[in-house]
Design an enzyme around this catalytic site. Sequence first.
Site, PDB file in Angstrom:
ATOM      1  N   TYR A  31       0.851  -1.191   0.000  1.00 23.48           N
ATOM      2  CA  TYR A  31       0.000   0.000   0.000  1.00 23.48           C
ATOM      3  C   TYR A  31       0.896   1.254   0.000  1.00 23.48           C
ATOM      4  O   TYR A  31       1.880   1.316   0.740  1.00 23.48           O
ATOM      5  CB  TYR A  31      -0.883  -0.035   1.258  1.00 23.48           C
ATOM      6  CG  TYR A  31      -1.763   1.169   1.405  1.00 23.48           C
ATOM      7  CD1 TYR A  31      -2.835   1.364   0.545  1.00 23.48           C
ATOM      8  CD2 TYR A  31      -1.523   2.114   2.392  1.00 23.48           C
ATOM      9  CE1 TYR A  31      -3.642   2.486   0.669  1.00 23.48           C
ATOM     10  CE2 TYR A  31      -2.328   3.222   2.526  1.00 23.48           C
ATOM     11  CZ  TYR A  31      -3.383   3.409   1.655  1.00 23.48           C
ATOM     12  OH  TYR A  31      -4.173   4.511   1.780  1.00 23.48           O
ATOM     13  N   LYS A  40     -11.818  -0.465   5.071  1.00 19.99           N
ATOM     14  CA  LYS A  40     -12.220  -1.149   3.846  1.00 19.99           C
ATOM     15  C   LYS A  40     -13.321  -2.176   4.152  1.00 19.99           C
ATOM     16  O   LYS A  40     -14.366  -1.801   4.636  1.00 19.99           O
ATOM     17  CB  LYS A  40     -10.982  -1.757   3.189  1.00 19.99           C
ATOM     18  CG  LYS A  40      -9.746  -0.825   3.194  1.00 19.99           C
ATOM     19  CD  LYS A  40      -9.907   0.406   2.313  1.00 19.99           C
ATOM     20  CE  LYS A  40      -8.859   1.485   2.570  1.00 19.99           C
ATOM     21  NZ  LYS A  40      -7.469   1.073   2.416  1.00 19.99           N
TER      22      LYS A  40
HETATM   23  C1  LIG Z   1      -6.193   1.634   2.848  1.00 18.14           C
HETATM   24  C2  LIG Z   1      -5.100   0.695   3.174  1.00 18.14           C
HETATM   25  C3  LIG Z   1      -4.202   0.946   4.221  1.00 18.14           C
HETATM   26  C4  LIG Z   1      -4.259   2.232   5.036  1.00 18.14           C
HETATM   27  O1  LIG Z   1      -5.397   2.277   5.815  1.00 18.14           O
HETATM   28  P1  LIG Z   1      -6.137   3.648   6.264  1.00 18.14           P
HETATM   29  O2  LIG Z   1      -7.307   3.137   7.019  1.00 18.14           O
HETATM   30  O3  LIG Z   1      -6.482   4.377   5.014  1.00 18.14           O
HETATM   31  O4  LIG Z   1      -5.164   4.405   7.103  1.00 18.14           O
HETATM   32  C5  LIG Z   1      -3.249   0.000   4.503  1.00 18.14           C
HETATM   33  N1  LIG Z   1      -3.151  -1.140   3.791  1.00 18.14           N
HETATM   34  C6  LIG Z   1      -3.979  -1.413   2.767  1.00 18.14           C
HETATM   35  C7  LIG Z   1      -3.827  -2.685   2.012  1.00 18.14           C
HETATM   36  C8  LIG Z   1      -4.981  -0.516   2.426  1.00 18.14           C
HETATM   37  O5  LIG Z   1      -5.792  -0.788   1.393  1.00 18.14           O
END
Ligand SMILES: *Cc1c(COP(=O)(O)O)cnc(C)c1O
Length: 377
Positions: free
Chosen positions: A98, A195
Amino acid sequence: MRKKTKLIHGGITGDEATGAVSVPIYQVSTYKQEAVGKHKGYEYSRTGNPTRHALEEVIKDLENGEAGFAFSSGMAAISSVMMLLSAGDHIILTDDVYGGSYRLMNKVLNRFGLEATFVDTSNLSEVKNAVKANTKMIYIETPTNPLLKITDIQEIATLAKEKNLLTVVDNTFSTPYWQTPIDLGADIVIHSATKYIGGHSDVVAGLAVVKTIELANGLHFVQNSVGGTIGPQDAWLLMRGIKTLGIRMEEIEENTKKLVSFLKAHDKVTKIYYPGLPSHKGHDIHLEQASGFGGMISFDVGSGELAEKVLKKVKYFTLAESLGAVESLISLPAKMTHASIPAERRAELGITDGLIRISVGLEDVDDLIEDLQQALE
Ligand SMILES: *Cc1c(COP(=O)(O)O)cnc(C)c1O
């Protein structure tokens, strides 16, 4: 307890004091002490809060770990896990982690003496070659974003154990509903709960689950010291999301498979990335370590021009970063999430200008197919 039951009955359910079936939102910062140091387990909400605790218990149960921790964002969870290490330590990470994790390592934690090497963790010999005397952790994502590359968790964890390193898995894409890395030998699992776990595009949050008491003590110390904790309202929203994680993931999987079939047959689609396709590199490994493929698809339409047209013409796919929500999302990695990566490096990785990424939601799949059909024309 089977998974769908655990989503409902795992962790702490309801409220003993009133019989409420949902854990109340304890919107509180401090707790009355009967005498100095004599309390009911809570002193101050950074250290512990009953709503947050209930969330931490359910994610612990879902990931089969020793303890769970909830943070204000995925990045807060990742930073806190990194703070288990010390200046001079070295970490090996998946090369297409990420973007925020890449930035954290290269622009922030490097200034505090944490050293990072990015390698293709789907290739074990590359990982082996990257291990140095000061290596302390292997940090992986599987499947990755946006090319859905697969790393063998068990193979990495075995290597890590031999060399006395921690294995950390960012499990955001698969969720504990499909993949439980601790069962495969990982020491720490991380989620951007923003997510799939939250699932409704209404909360930013992070979670971590650890395998041992020592790691639990260490991470609780960091969580309380650094203070990137989640508030009770957001913790409650995540618990609400978790209850339907199973049916959402099942339904998203069905929709995704149908969309993949449609895209595969479409003559404007030159390449498609989806771990559920037998031709996808790492398909067999994913099949062994996870019970579902998730709702992320990347596909190439051959040119940036057509890709931008598609993004403009879709009606039901929302043009947005992020993923894992009830609404389908569409994005152009080269111009959005991966824009900060130099064009040459993007080309090496296969992140072309024509590469479209979709996060499949819960709309009627026939509407989604018709929508892509008209957009691709
Ligand atoms: C979005 C995401 C993050 C970061 O998370 P946030 O909640 O936006 O801080 C880390 N790892 C993955 C795989 C992500 O999709």
